[in-house]
Motif scaffolding. Sequence first.
Motif, short mmCIF file in Angstrom:
data_model
loop_
_atom_site.label_atom_id
_atom_site.label_comp_id
_atom_site.label_asym_id
_atom_site.label_seq_id
_atom_site.Cartn_x
_atom_site.Cartn_y
_atom_site.Cartn_z
N CYS A 108 1.55 1.03 -7.93
CA CYS A 108 1.67 2.48 -7.75
C CYS A 108 1.07 3.22 -8.93
O CYS A 108 1.41 2.97 -10.09
CB CYS A 108 3.14 2.86 -7.59
N GLY A 146 -2.51 2.67 -5.36
CA GLY A 146 -2.13 3.71 -4.43
C GLY A 146 -0.82 4.34 -4.85
O GLY A 146 -0.40 4.19 -6.00
N ARG B 127 -5.98 -3.18 3.42
CA ARG B 127 -5.41 -1.84 3.59
C ARG B 127 -4.17 -1.89 4.48
O ARG B 127 -3.20 -1.19 4.23
CB ARG B 127 -6.45 -0.90 4.21
N THR B 131 -0.52 -0.52 3.69
CA THR B 131 0.06 0.51 4.56
C THR B 131 1.43 0.08 5.07
O THR B 131 2.38 0.86 5.08
CB THR B 131 -0.88 0.77 5.76
N PHE B 135 2.47 2.27 1.30
CA PHE B 135 1.56 2.85 0.32
C PHE B 135 0.65 3.89 0.96
O PHE B 135 0.23 3.74 2.12
CB PHE B 135 0.72 1.76 -0.34
N LYS B 136 0.35 4.93 0.17
CA LYS B 136 -0.59 5.97 0.57
C LYS B 136 -1.72 6.04 -0.45
O LYS B 136 -1.61 5.49 -1.54
CB LYS B 136 0.10 7.34 0.64
N SER B 137 -2.77 6.79 -0.13
CA SER B 137 -3.92 6.97 -1.05
C SER B 137 -4.42 5.62 -1.55
O SER B 137 -4.61 5.40 -2.74
CB SER B 137 -3.54 7.83 -2.25
N ILE B 138 -4.63 4.73 -0.61
CA ILE B 138 -4.92 3.34 -0.91
C ILE B 138 -6.33 3.13 -1.42
O ILE B 138 -7.30 3.65 -0.86
CB ILE B 138 -4.68 2.49 0.36
N ARG B 139 -6.44 2.38 -2.52
CA ARG B 139 -7.74 1.98 -3.06
C ARG B 139 -7.71 0.48 -3.31
O ARG B 139 -7.19 0.03 -4.33
CB ARG B 139 -8.04 2.74 -4.36
#
Lengths: 152, 152
Positions: A108, A146, B127, B131, B135-139
């Motif tokens: 995170c 993320g 991803r 997800t 998790f968000k804004s995944i890189r």
Amino acid sequence: MGQHDHHEHHGDSLADAAQANLEKSGEKWTDTRAAIFDTLAGFSRPASAYDIADLVSTARGKRVAPNSVYRILDLFVANNLAMRVESANAYLANSHPGCEHDCIFLVCDTCGEATHVDDDSLSQQVRKVATSEGFKSIRPVIEVRGICQKCN
Amino acid sequence: MGQHDHHEHHGDSLADAAQANLEKSGEKWTDTRAAIFDTLAGFSRPASAYDIADLVSTARGKRVAPNSVYRILDLFVANNLAMRVESANAYLANSHPGCEHDCIFLVCDTCGEATHVDDDSLSQQVRKVATSEGFKSIRPVIEVRGICQKCN
DNA sequence: TCAAAAATGATATGTTGTATCTTAACACGC
DNA sequence: GCGTGTTAAGATACAACATATCATTTTTGA
Ligand SMILES: [Zn+2]
Ligand SMILES: [Zn+2]
Ligand SMILES: [Zn+2]
Ligand SMILES: [Zn+2]
């Protein structure tokens, strides 16, 4: 997601398992190594070598130099007692030493916590890609940066 | 392995594509940015910000400070003109700017060369794992360390 | 008990990355 | 062109991460 069973150790049980695994490789479980492992395992997020050096130094009332910490972390990583999180320049204790596989870390960006996931099928695919390109001595680095659920 | 077609640019063509893409985002293609992009693109392996600062400084006969290089590399990464290789603390020019996807880097521990691979199915699976953990804004960071074919 | 080997410590230095403030270049209404 | 606000780049300092080298301590085992 996991494709196999294994124990998730914690506390003394984890330290015992770590010690057993290290000694199985012919390495010694010294006081310094034990202290560094305990400190690392006490972190809930990836810890830098300097974080560990500071805490161990305070706890023992005797300075442990960062280079010693790096040496011991390298030993831990080589023996699967700990893993390095490349995208965080930091380390995590392996909660299931002896169970060797390619870990996936979800880190995170907000709180720094890392979620440890195993997906053997996925890591095998990554290995396969590298193999097909002619790579040897493969060490996959599979991480995701993320924002974790709690921070959303 | 690739699941889609795209151009692999090189030389002036690559710089032109990079410029076009950056300007499309409303950013300017300044002399400093052009020089840093050219230098980065001239490397056959991931280059550190300091590598680039040194080379650009020499080439222009005028010092470029590392923090300026970092600023511009961050801009490039944000606009997909370059990628950061986490396990090498270094950067690569994107040979197909405008074509956005999660790259896989195979990095040789011996010679430092990085092979760039695309596998959309694989990165989608990574991803998906993140997800499913909320998790968000995944890189995704998908890299492989090892020994390349040439170095074997 | 002595010598060799392994582990750790001390110190220095190299490498990577960020923070802060200043200066320069540019854009645009006047 | 001229003042003014905005963006880009420079200067400087420092923080964070990592390694190299040599000295000292501890362990081992003949
Ligand atoms: Zn497992
Ligand atoms: Zn979080
Ligand atoms: Zn592509
Ligand atoms: Zn190689």
